[in-house]
Every structure is written in structure tokens, then in C-alpha cells.
Design an enzyme around this catalytic site. Structure first.
Site, mmCIF file in Angstrom:
data_model
loop_
_atom_site.group_PDB
_atom_site.id
_atom_site.type_symbol
_atom_site.label_atom_id
_atom_site.label_comp_id
_atom_site.label_asym_id
_atom_site.label_seq_id
_atom_site.Cartn_x
_atom_site.Cartn_y
_atom_site.Cartn_z
ATOM 1 N N CYS A 128 0.813 -1.219 0.000
ATOM 2 C CA CYS A 128 0.000 0.000 0.000
ATOM 3 C C CYS A 128 0.844 1.266 0.000
ATOM 4 C CB CYS A 128 -0.961 -0.003 1.190
ATOM 5 S SG CYS A 128 -0.155 -0.260 2.794
ATOM 6 N N HIS A 241 -3.079 6.350 4.898
ATOM 7 C CA HIS A 241 -1.660 6.548 5.189
ATOM 8 C C HIS A 241 -1.196 7.913 4.679
ATOM 9 C CE1 HIS A 241 -1.531 2.533 6.485
ATOM 10 N NE2 HIS A 241 -0.856 1.950 5.504
#
Length: 334
Positions: A128, A241
Site C-alpha cells: 500500500c 496513510h
């Protein structure tokens, strides 16, 4: 299209169901698979209910066109041949095959064409943090070749799964009640804390997560010469994130050119208005598709460098959406 989701009950599996619907992906028949723990659960998709079947070594994947697999590396390794032996294309979200030479590692905005050649019928979905970073690096690399990347990540609890998100919520409640926080998913208490470790440490002092960013970036961008140094940190954020990125290019890049490149890049949203305190934050980005970029500046320590900030939902773009976009790219180029 006959579609399967392996790991349907997990956080990414559930996100895959939502993304397939949001993207209006052509699904004629849907098959859900899971472990003994999740087999028998039922989920709704486009007004129809589907039951999770136990993942087994049998012929359940015969006739399935694409299987989105998000059940962990050990499951991917064990079941890859079972899933692909009848011609099913396996788009795998684990790290099991990412660095295999005969398995493409794909972020469609950057190297979508790699997905068209998959000799083992396996395509790997990158980590990711890597997905988020290379989507932002790509427009800069087109202006001038990137030589070095330094990145510090600020990774949400959701990167460790649905149970990790719940653990963070529980820790705050436990601490407010004067109890000792329950710690299962993280090395330490995450509530009111940051943890400078994601995954286990390797011999060179970097964690596996940090080495994924090093290795995967070079493979995706077809640039083994790019030097990447990462520091990955878990922060008490629920979802999405963040990354602070420093890039050194072969030639200096004007800020105006960098902003323009970000503004027109596929998969990127420019949000860079510091005078109005406008910049990407996880609180605003969770649940959204693109990679958001802001805080664009010249690197004061390097005349060939610029630095910027990115935020992206790592369950969505960092996992489920990227996997679906890989499938969309393949379908659009057949």
C-alpha cells in the site's frame, strides 16, 4: 465476467465488494471464498446475497475469469496453482509473488502495460505504501529522472487489518476507564503513541515494510538505479496513510512545473494551498480514491530536490481499488 474474492470477510475483501460496485465493474457471477472461520457468512452485493465458501484444493475456480486474492501470503502461496490452473487470472494482494521475475507488479497509472503479460496467470498488487508513493513519483519522474527518494510514512491502524482498527478504538476506551490497554496487533500501545516499526526487522536494520518500498518502487518504475530509503511509522490514525517524500532528480525541477505535473497526473489530486491551510489529511481522505499531494516545496538541503506530502486511503487505492484498476486495464486493452 465470473469474479471471485478470496478473503472476502477481511477488510480488503469487504472493500473489494464496495469498489467493484462503485466502479460498475462487470460481474455476472460472484464467488466468495474464505477460511473455516468465515465460511458460511453471507454478504450482499448488488441486491443479491452471497455465501462465503470454504477455500479448498478443488475445481471451484474452473470458469472463473478473475480472482482477487487477499487472504495473506501463506494462503496465496498454497492456493496459487489451485486458483490459476484452469486459466483464472489471480490478482494477489499479498507480498508472496511481488518480486518474482515472472509476476508483474502493477500500479496502472505507472506501469499498467506490465499487466498484459502474466505468464503464470498471477499479477501482484504492490504494498500500500509503495502504490501511494509511485503514483506521486511518476509525474515527477516524467519531468526529470529520479535519482533518490527518501520517505517517512505515517501509517494508519487499518494497514494491519480490521482487528487492528478495533484494537486502537478499544485502547482509547480502556485507557479512559483506567485499564491497561490490550495489545495484540502492534508491538506496543498505539493509542497516544507512534511506533517506529512496521513488520519485522531485517539484517540491515530496515523493516520488511521499508524494504518493500525499496524493492517494489524500482520494479514498478523499471528503474533499478533509483535509491530509496524509507522509515515506516505506525500512527494512531484509523484509516489512510500519509507520507513525507524527498525526491532528488537528475535536473532541477521548478515548483510550478511540479505542481502542474501533479495537477494533470492520473490518480492524483493536487491539494496545495498552505496560505489557506489546505493540505491533505487522513481525516479528509479516508474513503476516497485518489492519491492527494500537497506541501510541495524545494528541498533546502538539495538543489536538485523537491519535497512534498501525500495522503491516500491504503485500503482503497492501496489495496482494493488498485486491484480492480488492474483488472479494468486488462479488460480495456484486450
Amino acid at each position: 465476467m465470473n469474479i471471485a474474492i478470496v478473503g472476502a470477510s477481511g477488510a480488503v475483501g469487504q472493500e473489494l465488494l464496495r469498489v467493484l460496485d462503485e466502479q460498475k465493474f462487470p460481474v455476472d457471477n460472484l464467488h466468495l471464498f474464505g477460511s473455516t472461520r468465515s465460511a458460511g457468512r453471507k454478504y450482499s452485493f448488488r441486491s443479491k446475497e452471497y455465501e462465503v465458501k470454504l477455500l479448498q484444493h478443488n475445481d471451484d475456480f474452473k470458469g472463473i475469469d478473475i480472482a482477487f486474492v487477499s487472504a495473506g501470503g501463506s494462503t496465496s502461496l498454497e492456493f496459487a496453482k489451485t486458483i490459476t490452473r484452469h486459466g483464472t487470472l489471480m490478482i494477489d494482494n499479498s507480498s508472496a509473488f511481488r518480486m518474482d521475475n515472472d509476476v508483474p507488479l502493477v500500479v496502472p497509472e505507472v506501469n499498467g502495460e506490465d499487466a498484459l503479460i502474466a505468464p503464470r496467470n498471477i499479477i501482484a498488487n504492490p504494498n500500500c505504501t509503495t502504490i501511494q508513493m509511485v503514483v506521486a513519483l511518476n509525474p515527477i519522474n516524467k519531468l526529470s529522472k529520479i535519482k533518490r527518494v527518501h520517505v517517512a510514512t505515517y501509517q494508519a491502524a487499518s494497514g494491519a487489518g480490521a482487528s487492528a482498527m478495533q484494537e486502537l478504538v478499544n485502547q482509547y476506551s480502556e485507557l479512559i476507564e483506567g485499564k491497561s490497554p490490550t495489545i495484540n496487533k502492534f508491538a506496543y500501545q498505539l493509542a497516544y503513541n507512534v511506533i517506529p516499526q512496521i513488520d519485522v526487522f531485517t539484517d540491515n536494520g530496515y523493516t520488511k515494510e521499508e524494504m518493500k518500498m525499496y524493492n517494489e518502487t524500482r520494479k514498478i518504475m523499471h528503474a533499478p538505479e533509483i535509491a530509496v530509503s524509507a522509515m515506516c511509522v505506525r500512527v494512531p490514525v484509523m484509516r489512510a496513510h500519509s507520507e513525507a517524500i524527498w525526491v532528488e532528480t537528475e535536473s532541477p525541477i521548478a515548483l510550478e512545473d511540479a505542481r502542474e505535473a501533479f495537477a494533470v497526473a492520473p490518480g492524483v489530486v493536487l491539494l496545495d494551498n498552505p496560505e489557506a491551510k489546505e493540505y491533505p489529511m487522513p481525516l479528509d481522505i479516508a474513503g476516497k480514491d485518489p492519491v492527494y499531494v500537497g506541501r510541495i516545496r524545494k528541498d533546502l538541503a538539495n538543489p536538485y530536490g523537491i519535497t512534498f506530502w501525500t495522503v491516500s486511503d491504503q485500503i482503497k487505492k492501496g489495496a482494493a481499488l488498485n486491484a480492480v484498476q488492474i483488472a479494468q486495464y486488462i479488460l480495456s486493452h484486450k
